[in-house]
Write a protein that holds these residues in place. Structure first.
Motif, PDB file in Angstrom:
ATOM      1  N   ILE A 126       5.093 -17.495   9.897  1.00 26.55           N
ATOM      2  CA  ILE A 126       6.538 -17.707   9.772  1.00 26.55           C
ATOM      3  C   ILE A 126       7.028 -18.327  11.075  1.00 26.55           C
ATOM      4  O   ILE A 126       6.718 -17.822  12.167  1.00 26.55           O
ATOM      5  CB  ILE A 126       7.278 -16.391   9.442  1.00 26.55           C
ATOM      6  N   ASN A 127       7.764 -19.426  10.999  1.00 29.06           N
ATOM      7  CA  ASN A 127       8.177 -20.096  12.243  1.00 29.06           C
ATOM      8  C   ASN A 127       9.569 -19.636  12.682  1.00 29.06           C
ATOM      9  O   ASN A 127      10.566 -20.299  12.471  1.00 29.06           O
ATOM     10  CB  ASN A 127       8.096 -21.616  12.102  1.00 29.06           C
ATOM     11  N   VAL A 128       9.574 -18.456  13.269  1.00 24.81           N
ATOM     12  CA  VAL A 128      10.807 -17.958  13.888  1.00 24.81           C
ATOM     13  C   VAL A 128      10.619 -17.976  15.399  1.00 24.81           C
ATOM     14  O   VAL A 128       9.487 -18.100  15.887  1.00 24.81           O
ATOM     15  CB  VAL A 128      11.172 -16.537  13.394  1.00 24.81           C
ATOM     16  N   GLY A 129      11.722 -17.814  16.110  1.00 22.69           N
ATOM     17  CA  GLY A 129      11.665 -17.832  17.568  1.00 22.69           C
ATOM     18  C   GLY A 129      10.902 -16.641  18.134  1.00 22.69           C
ATOM     19  O   GLY A 129      10.625 -15.659  17.421  1.00 22.69           O
ATOM     20  N   ALA A 130      10.608 -16.742  19.415  1.00 20.61           N
ATOM     21  CA  ALA A 130       9.786 -15.722  20.061  1.00 20.61           C
ATOM     22  C   ALA A 130      10.381 -14.314  19.975  1.00 20.61           C
ATOM     23  O   ALA A 130       9.639 -13.348  19.720  1.00 20.61           O
ATOM     24  CB  ALA A 130       9.529 -16.099  21.517  1.00 20.61           C
ATOM     25  N   PRO A 131      11.699 -14.131  20.152  1.00 24.74           N
ATOM     26  CA  PRO A 131      12.231 -12.754  20.102  1.00 24.74           C
ATOM     27  C   PRO A 131      12.010 -12.097  18.737  1.00 24.74           C
ATOM     28  O   PRO A 131      11.538 -10.968  18.661  1.00 24.74           O
ATOM     29  CB  PRO A 131      13.719 -12.941  20.402  1.00 24.74           C
TER      30      PRO A 131
ATOM     31  N   GLY B 245      21.451  -3.025  10.068  1.00 20.52           N
ATOM     32  CA  GLY B 245      21.868  -4.301  10.642  1.00 20.52           C
ATOM     33  C   GLY B 245      22.344  -4.191  12.066  1.00 20.52           C
ATOM     34  O   GLY B 245      22.064  -3.214  12.769  1.00 20.52           O
ATOM     35  N   LEU B 246      23.119  -5.189  12.471  1.00 18.95           N
ATOM     36  CA  LEU B 246      23.431  -5.364  13.890  1.00 18.95           C
ATOM     37  C   LEU B 246      24.448  -4.361  14.426  1.00 18.95           C
ATOM     38  O   LEU B 246      24.393  -3.976  15.580  1.00 18.95           O
ATOM     39  CB  LEU B 246      23.988  -6.771  14.116  1.00 18.95           C
TER      40      LEU B 246
ATOM     41  N   ASP C  50      17.697  -5.423  18.095  1.00 22.26           N
ATOM     42  CA  ASP C  50      18.717  -6.474  17.943  1.00 22.26           C
ATOM     43  C   ASP C  50      18.075  -7.827  17.645  1.00 22.26           C
ATOM     44  O   ASP C  50      18.630  -8.629  16.876  1.00 22.26           O
ATOM     45  CB  ASP C  50      19.597  -6.546  19.193  1.00 22.26           C
ATOM     46  N   ASN C  51      16.912  -8.090  18.233  1.00 24.96           N
ATOM     47  CA  ASN C  51      16.218  -9.356  17.972  1.00 24.96           C
ATOM     48  C   ASN C  51      15.759  -9.453  16.516  1.00 24.96           C
ATOM     49  O   ASN C  51      15.636 -10.544  15.963  1.00 24.96           O
ATOM     50  CB  ASN C  51      15.006  -9.511  18.894  1.00 24.96           C
TER      51      ASN C  51
ATOM     52  N   SER D  85      17.259  -1.220  10.206  1.00 25.08           N
ATOM     53  CA  SER D  85      18.361  -0.250  10.151  1.00 25.08           C
ATOM     54  C   SER D  85      18.089   0.928  11.079  1.00 25.08           C
ATOM     55  O   SER D  85      16.975   1.097  11.572  1.00 25.08           O
ATOM     56  CB  SER D  85      18.535   0.276   8.722  1.00 25.08           C
ATOM     57  N   TYR D  86      19.137   1.706  11.294  1.00 30.66           N
ATOM     58  CA  TYR D  86      18.998   2.979  11.995  1.00 30.66           C
ATOM     59  C   TYR D  86      18.696   4.115  11.010  1.00 30.66           C
ATOM     60  O   TYR D  86      18.808   5.282  11.368  1.00 30.66           O
ATOM     61  CB  TYR D  86      20.279   3.291  12.760  1.00 30.66           C
TER      62      TYR D  86
END
Lengths: 526, 526
Positions: A343-348, B233-234, A479-480, A496-497
């Motif tokens: 999957i091409n997502v950013g590093a975070p 979520g965030l 958060d990332n 989720s929490y």
């Protein structure tokens, strides 16, 4: 205009703090982060979203995005909707990784939930969808005062009624504190007036006698149970029971299970859908009929400046690679599996996807020839806690007092024991669950009929039970994981929490679709 | 041969003590004085029993005696079976003493139980008859952590969630005792080893922190609730709530209602019949079809050497006195009424009949236009306790999460308040219940639809709610009330150690028919 509508208007026009203040004055403050379903609207003509996974998160996202005007399609690995929202019934077949196939042989009307099985009263998102989809609910009994607390080494292995340990622990605590109060030992901390109220309260709360002792008598029996409870007629005079001594209660360590019903997620009132937890996923599946592509195993997820493409194969007969494409993607694939898919997502986000381990749990459902827990032991629903590897026996919260067969949750295994049980064949897991359980219910040996055993680390669609966040992992990666990465947003209990809870899946999906829609609308505006 | 059959054989052949010992070794010891229905047989040809009252006691007696071979007839004051086992539904009419007639206007499917409304798990007699008669049960929610505790003067009259007061009281108690332990103040009573276990247990039980303080934090929120609970979520990070201080908890006196779910009769699991408690009486009535003479008001009971004669008139149009006669009589008429009917029993029973006062209680059922307690306040079933005269609000334990109207128990009034409400017109009782209740639920004022109010001292068939035994009365009169007086035996909740409970009626009837049958058989043998 309902109060909820009013709040939404305040929230939209004046922001969250104003809304919170308004909720406060309406008496709704701080009860739930769930503000109702988002009522999105105005999706740009032709805008499309590809949703990966038709579990609760994916289907909630699809339900709301479709309503907002998006073209929606879902890819789902299983031949059914729901994901971990899943009920096994007679006739069902399940093949786990490693190749074992189980054929569920439960009688008609009996079932077992391998995944989630209870809904707390404050999981308002899930409850709202049950209402919208017409899924009837019934109470799930968590604490049953007449179920057992069991320790292999406590009281010679003889299970104790929850009510007895609960009353005796509380009674001794109340007596000790009352006596310390009387002896002036709290004078430094508690005012004299408060001491008087404390003493009065402890007497009632702990079932203490006039001298603040927790001692055999009618008041104590009225908590812990009687040697012979009261009845009618000539021979019906009750006989009081003898409380356990403080040392024996402490030494048994059975007090460890006394708080289960006090925990926020396990407080009354809890629910289960009538007919099995899977009724929710099934209802969502009917609602989204035609939008879900089943038996689709995703093999790659690729985004570019104009959209997102998922490659997939037929999960039953992997062969030709197909592709689905949309403007945007909501991916609900568990991290345990997503971390193995290109999957091409950013590093975070990539780091977050790879960081979170999944819990191993094993659940075993056992069908018995009769409901002996009710007939012989007056146990109707609720849980027995044990320090044996099976950990929990849960009695069905439905069809109470009926004749015929019944299905128990015979084991709910965690931690190291779960790894050991995962390594066994399903038959062996069932055999062990019956063997351990018979230490608590000797009837197991003659009444056992058949069973099913699901080890979540061998589930081909999750490879684990739920995302096992630590504090450190959450601080670094959560958060990332939540942030939308260009055109891809993640949702599911892992975002989720509320790990392991369906409400985590529901609320994470609502959060994701709201933010995605905002981004789309901002793009249109820009 | 089932275990119960085995026990019966042991009991018959070797007596009660041997049976008790056998029960002990089978693990059934001391769980219930109820030994299953008696399975009487061999009644002499033509032997007959007249049963006065077709409430649960009378119908249980009729059911068992008919099975034993007796000719059975029942006289019942009401035009329906069940007595206090009674459900009011839309279309029902009820006229109380004093002449007020109420027409129940509830919507279809909604109901209210003026009398008994819950069945504890250990009321095995009643549960067995529910099974025999095919009356389906569902859980009754007693304790609801999200319902309220309310004091008119506590916290400015603002209702508090049960979970918050429960957690805070327990937490402060645990903290005080843990600190006393740490300070060596329990050294004289508790060994050092036990102190270590006590400390460990108090930490978990009371949600104390590492320093044994009950203080704001995730563990405490996980008991008492959050300012903002966790979500997905965030924006889903939970916000902890602030516990109340010990002084405020004590001063509120809301701790008085914390033990309700700990009491033997109110512990989980409790039940209610699906569709209303009256379903049991209705099912018994169908089972005994043709044997019950309705609208029969008994005016005299006369026994002689050969049998018992009851005189009665039509309860609707008192006129000609009729008579019913049988060899024996089981009289289940409440003492409040029986004490006013001529009956030729011996002095001990006569004194007992005249001695026992009946409790006054008032119950009010209120229909609302929507289930605001669920929709606005996340309260699903359970009870709110208040020190207002209404005493209790109970939310329905059925049709959870459904749309549309709902019926609450809006008041369950005891003691002096009950006398005051009994003196009012039904409309005035309802008006007051709505007015008081709106202090807890402001929605009452706009959502109230209609109601019914039953003041038991004005019930023409009981003239009170239940026999209000004191210790002194019981010592003097109870056994005399139970003893068969020549050809007359009494049964009903008033002839039990379970006043007000249906199980008292059931077990007293079983006890009476067993002893009566023994007497008949002894007479035949002699």
């Amino acid at each position: 205009m309902t109060r909820r509508d009013l709040l939404r208007v305040i929230g939209l026009s004046a922001g969250g703090a104003a809304m919170y203040q308004a909720m406060s004055s309406l008496g709704l403050a701080a009860e739930s982060p769930y503000k109702g379903t988002p009522k999105l609207q105005g999706a740009p003509h032709g805008a499309s979203v590809l949703i990966l996974g038709a579990g609760l998160a994916g289907m909630v996202a699809a339900y709301e995005l479709r309503q907002a005007g998006y073209r929606v399609q879902l890819l789902e690995y299983n031949p059914r909707p729901g994901g971990r929202n899943w009920t096994l019934r007679g006739g069902d077949t399940y093949t786990e990784m490693g190749g074992y196939t189980q054929h569920c042989r439960f009688d008609r009307g009996l079932y077992f939930n391998p995944g989630p099985w209870r809904i707390p009263y404050h999981h308002r998102g899930l409850l709202d969808y049950c209402k919208k989809l017409g899924v009837p609910l019934e109470p799930f009994v968590q604490i049953n005062h007449n179920a057992y607390l069991h320790g292999a080494k406590a009281f010679g292995g003889k299970p104790q009624r929850y009510r007895a340990i609960n009353a005796d622990y509380r009674g001794h605590v109340a007596e000790l504190l009352a006596k310390a109060t009387q002896q002036g030992k709290l004078d430094a901390q508690v005012s004299k007036d408060d001491q008087a109220q404390l003493l009065e309260s402890l007497r009632g709360w702990g079932a203490l006698d006039d001298k603040y002792a927790y001692a055999k008598g009618p008041d104590v029996s009225n908590r812990r149970g009687y040697d012979k409870p009261p009845g009618g007629g000539l021979s019906a005079r009750p006989i009081d029971s003898q409380p356990l001594q403080l040392h024996d209660v402490l030494d048994s360590r059975l007090w460890r299970s006394l708080t289960e019903g006090e925990i926020y997620e396990f407080q009354t009132t809890l629910f289960q859908p009538v007919g099995g937890m899977g009724r929710i996923g099934e209802a969502f599946g009917r609602e989204l009929k035609g939008l879900i592509h089943y038996n689709a195993k995703v093999t790659a997820i690729q985004q570019d400046e104009r959209g997102v493409t998922a490659s997939y194969v037929d999960a039953r007969h992997p062969g030709a690679v197909r592709q689905a494409r949309a403007d945007w993607c909501i991916c609900t694939i568990p991290l345990s599996i997503l971390s193995q898919i290109p999957i091409n997502v950013g590093a975070p986000m990539a780091a977050a996807i790879g960081a979170v381990p999944y819990a191993a749990t094993v659940k075993v459902g056992l069908q018995f020839k009769r409901r002996f827990w009710e007939e012989d032991e007056d146990i109707y629903g609720g849980l027995t806690a044990t320090d044996l590897p099976i950990n929990t026996i849960s009695y069905p919260s439905n069809d109470f007092n009926s004749r015929g067969k019944g299905v128990l949750l015979g084991a709910y295994i965690w931690g190291l024991d779960a790894y050991e049980f995962t390594a066994m064949s399903p038959d062996e897991r069932i055999r062990r669950a019956v063997e351990y359980g018979s230490q608590i219910h000797p009837q197991y040996k003659t009444e056992f009929d058949n069973g099913v055993a699901v080890a979540w680390h061998r589930s081909p669609f999750t490879m684990g039970c739920f995302a096992s966040w630590s504090e450190a992992l959450r601080a670094k990666h959560y958060d990332n994981l939540c942030q939308i990465d260009r055109r891809i947003a993640l949702a599911g209990e892992h975002v989720s929490y509320l790990p392991a809870w369906q409400e985590g899946a529901v609320t994470s999906a609502l959060d994701a679709v709201e933010r995605l829609h905002q981004r789309v609308m901002a793009g249109v505006a820009g």
